[in-house]
Scaffold this motif. Structure first.
Motif, PDB file in Angstrom:
ATOM      1  N   MET A  28       0.823  -1.203   0.000  1.00  0.00           N
ATOM      2  CA  MET A  28       0.000   0.000   0.000  1.00  0.00           C
ATOM      3  C   MET A  28       0.862   1.260   0.000  1.00  0.00           C
ATOM      4  O   MET A  28       0.602   2.214  -0.738  1.00  0.00           O
ATOM      5  CB  MET A  28      -0.924  -0.007   1.215  1.00  0.00           C
ATOM      6  CG  MET A  28      -1.868   1.189   1.335  1.00  0.00           C
ATOM      7  SD  MET A  28      -1.122   2.594   2.209  1.00  0.00           S
ATOM      8  CE  MET A  28      -0.970   1.930   3.858  1.00  0.00           C
ATOM      9  N   SER A  29       1.915   1.274   0.811  1.00  0.00           N
ATOM     10  CA  SER A  29       2.810   2.430   0.850  1.00  0.00           C
ATOM     11  C   SER A  29       3.526   2.615  -0.476  1.00  0.00           C
ATOM     12  O   SER A  29       3.745   3.745  -0.932  1.00  0.00           O
ATOM     13  CB  SER A  29       3.838   2.268   1.979  1.00  0.00           C
ATOM     14  OG  SER A  29       3.203   2.180   3.241  1.00  0.00           O
ATOM     15  N   MET A  30       3.893   1.517  -1.127  1.00  0.00           N
ATOM     16  CA  MET A  30       4.541   1.600  -2.434  1.00  0.00           C
ATOM     17  C   MET A  30       3.616   2.263  -3.449  1.00  0.00           C
ATOM     18  O   MET A  30       4.036   3.106  -4.235  1.00  0.00           O
ATOM     19  CB  MET A  30       4.948   0.200  -2.917  1.00  0.00           C
ATOM     20  CG  MET A  30       6.091  -0.423  -2.142  1.00  0.00           C
ATOM     21  SD  MET A  30       6.431  -2.129  -2.658  1.00  0.00           S
ATOM     22  CE  MET A  30       6.845  -1.897  -4.388  1.00  0.00           C
ATOM     23  N   ASP A  31       2.330   1.892  -3.417  1.00  0.00           N
ATOM     24  CA  ASP A  31       1.369   2.467  -4.355  1.00  0.00           C
ATOM     25  C   ASP A  31       1.211   3.968  -4.121  1.00  0.00           C
ATOM     26  O   ASP A  31       1.139   4.757  -5.081  1.00  0.00           O
ATOM     27  CB  ASP A  31       0.014   1.772  -4.194  1.00  0.00           C
ATOM     28  CG  ASP A  31       0.062   0.315  -4.643  1.00  0.00           C
ATOM     29  OD1 ASP A  31       0.992  -0.034  -5.398  1.00  0.00           O
ATOM     30  OD2 ASP A  31      -0.820  -0.459  -4.234  1.00  0.00           O
ATOM     31  N   ILE A  32       1.170   4.378  -2.847  1.00  0.00           N
ATOM     32  CA  ILE A  32       0.997   5.790  -2.529  1.00  0.00           C
ATOM     33  C   ILE A  32       2.202   6.611  -2.966  1.00  0.00           C
ATOM     34  O   ILE A  32       2.075   7.712  -3.518  1.00  0.00           O
ATOM     35  CB  ILE A  32       0.746   5.973  -1.012  1.00  0.00           C
ATOM     36  CG1 ILE A  32      -0.624   5.407  -0.640  1.00  0.00           C
ATOM     37  CG2 ILE A  32       0.840   7.440  -0.615  1.00  0.00           C
ATOM     38  CD1 ILE A  32      -0.909   5.448   0.847  1.00  0.00           C
TER      39      ILE A  32
END
Length: 466
Positions: free
Chosen positions: A429-433
């Motif tokens: 999720m952090s990678m996507d953000i």
């Protein structure tokens, strides 16, 4: 500056790669040996002298810009960038750090290996060398002895302290080789016990504990290990390690020279790196554990004898992307792995930068993703300190201090961790953000989400948020 001069200066340099985590040349700095520096046309480069003014007065080089190391942060703008910059100090340590700083700022920077002292020693070794060659900076030897540059250019890796003393190398290695013939864990019944020695003098935490664990793990039950170390914390660490792994601490003492001597009998099975960690033995520290005693059972299973799923795994959540905090995480992770614990490090938000490859990877990104990628540090070499970063100079100084104190670099600690089965998990999720793609991450990184973290945390008796 002419193209010929630029090419000539470039030809005089050597590139030395230093990337313990991967075979990548993104962080190379240029180097020049004293022999090649002596032949270099000094008019084609800028000479940056980091020594103190009193040293320069005694032995200087004509045309060199003298900026003492402790002033480089405020006077960096005084260094011209119209031609290559050869950086030197007295012995070549501070100049290596400044070379990296200059290279990061777009300079064609070159470090003089061994510093001015090595250069003077080289000139003194030449036949019929004039005394004023050092002072006027115009030393051009008529003839260079073949191989002299290689002799004077000493790789940093060759200066590392050996993990074993030379007098014990064959004995210890032979024991490990013999144990390997009985199986990967060395615990095959009937295996001949061994006596081994580990020289951990000069190593810093977690080096001594990791070395003891790695040496003892493949050897059979009954092996006696003797070790020597000089780090004060080892006196406490090795006693706790024996207690928590179920091995027998025979003796532990410090001699009049400050060297710590320990003797350990292997009395417990030690899981391979990355295997599920068993609950700690319930027997008192120092008690011999055998197959007939109830205390041996927890060592052979991955379950908690007191009930529930909690074992002695360790979980770290790395939210920060600071160099100092990351170093602390990997020191603790390697120490836990040396105790046979299963370790998971979960990287989220700014911590993801630690896992980025140092070189740019071509992937399709939106404009916002590209902006994020440009503003964030790419890889461990670009991480700053949480305090006193000083535009990156603080991080360079910390790395130099670690090297001078024989403390493993962050890149080496990360390689050590993955070699010992530590899981590196990146938050999807952090990678996507933040616009980070999987192709941009170093090898060996898993992708996971909140359930991956919770699953690891529920089997851990310690979870730290950094």
């Amino acid at each position: 500056m002419s193209h010929e001069h630029m090419r000539g200066a470039s030809d005089m340099t050597d590139k030395c790669i230093d990337s313990p985590l991967a075979d990548d040349d993104g962080d190379a700095i240029k180097r020049i040996t004293p022999a090649r520096f002596a032949e270099l046309d000094k008019s084609t480069v800028t000479l940056l002298d980091l020594r103190e003014p009193d040293e320069v007065l005694v032995h200087g080089l004509d045309g060199a810009i003298n900026i003492p190391f402790n002033q480089i942060g405020t006077r960096l703008s005084q260094v011209p960038n119209d031609k290559p910059v050869v950086v030197f100090c007295r012995v070549g340590d501070w100049s290596e750090q400044v070379t990296e700083i200059l290279a990061d700022r777009g300079y064609d920077a070159i470090n003089l290996d061994g510093g001015f002292q090595a250069y003077r020693e080289y000139l003194a070794s030449l036949p019929q060398q004039r005394e004023n060659d050092v002072d006027d900076g115009d030393a051009r030897p008529e003839k260079q002895t073949k191989g002299s540059a290689a002799t004077l250019s000493i790789p940093a890796a060759a200066q590392q302290i050996s993990l074993r003393g030379p007098e014990h190398e064959s004995k210890s290695t032979g024991a490990a080789d013999s144990a390997a013939s009985h199986g990967s864990n060395g615990d095959t019944d009937g295996a001949q016990p061994h006596a081994v020695f580990v020289d951990a003098k000069g190593l810093k935490c977690p080096g001594p504990i990791v070395k003891v664990a790695d040496t003892l793990r493949p050897l059979p039950i009954g092996t006696r290990l003797a070790a020597e170390a000089t780090e004060d914390a080892f006196l406490s660490d090795i006693a706790v390690w024996c207690e928590r792994t179920g091995n027998h601490l025979v003796s532990l003492e410090r001699d009049e020279n400050g060297v710590i001597h320990v003797v350990i009998d292997k009395t417990a099975h030690m899981p391979a790196p990355g295997a599920p960690a068993a609950a700690c033995p319930s027997s008192p520290a120092g008690r011999t554990v055998s197959a007939e005693t109830p205390a041996a059972a927890p060592q052979q299973t991955g379950f908690n004898p007191d009930g529930g799923d909690v074992r002695h795994d360790k979980t770290f959540v790395v939210f920060s992307g600071d160099l100092d905090k990351t170093i602390a995480v990997f020191i603790m992770a390697n120490g836990a792995a040396a105790m046979g614990r299963k370790v998971t490090i979960f990287f989220t938000f700014w911590g993801l930068n630690i896992l980025r490859k140092p070189k740019r990877v071509r992937v399709r990104k939106t404009l916002i993703e590209r902006m994020f990628g440009m503003m964030m540090p790419r890889g461990t070499r670009k991480l700053g300190l949480s305090r006193m970063n000083m535009g990156g100079i603080g991080a360079k100084m910390i790395r130099w201090i670690m090297k001078s104190k024989n403390v493993e670099s962050l890149e080496s600690l990360m390689k050590q961790a993955t070699d010992h089965g530590v899981r590196l998990v990146a938050c999807q999720m952090s990678m996507d953000i933040m616009g980070i793609h999987q192709e941009e991450l170093i090898d060996g990184v898993e992708l996971g989400g909140v359930s991956t973290f919770l699953g690891s945390g529920e089997t851990s008796d310690m979870s730290l948020f950094v």
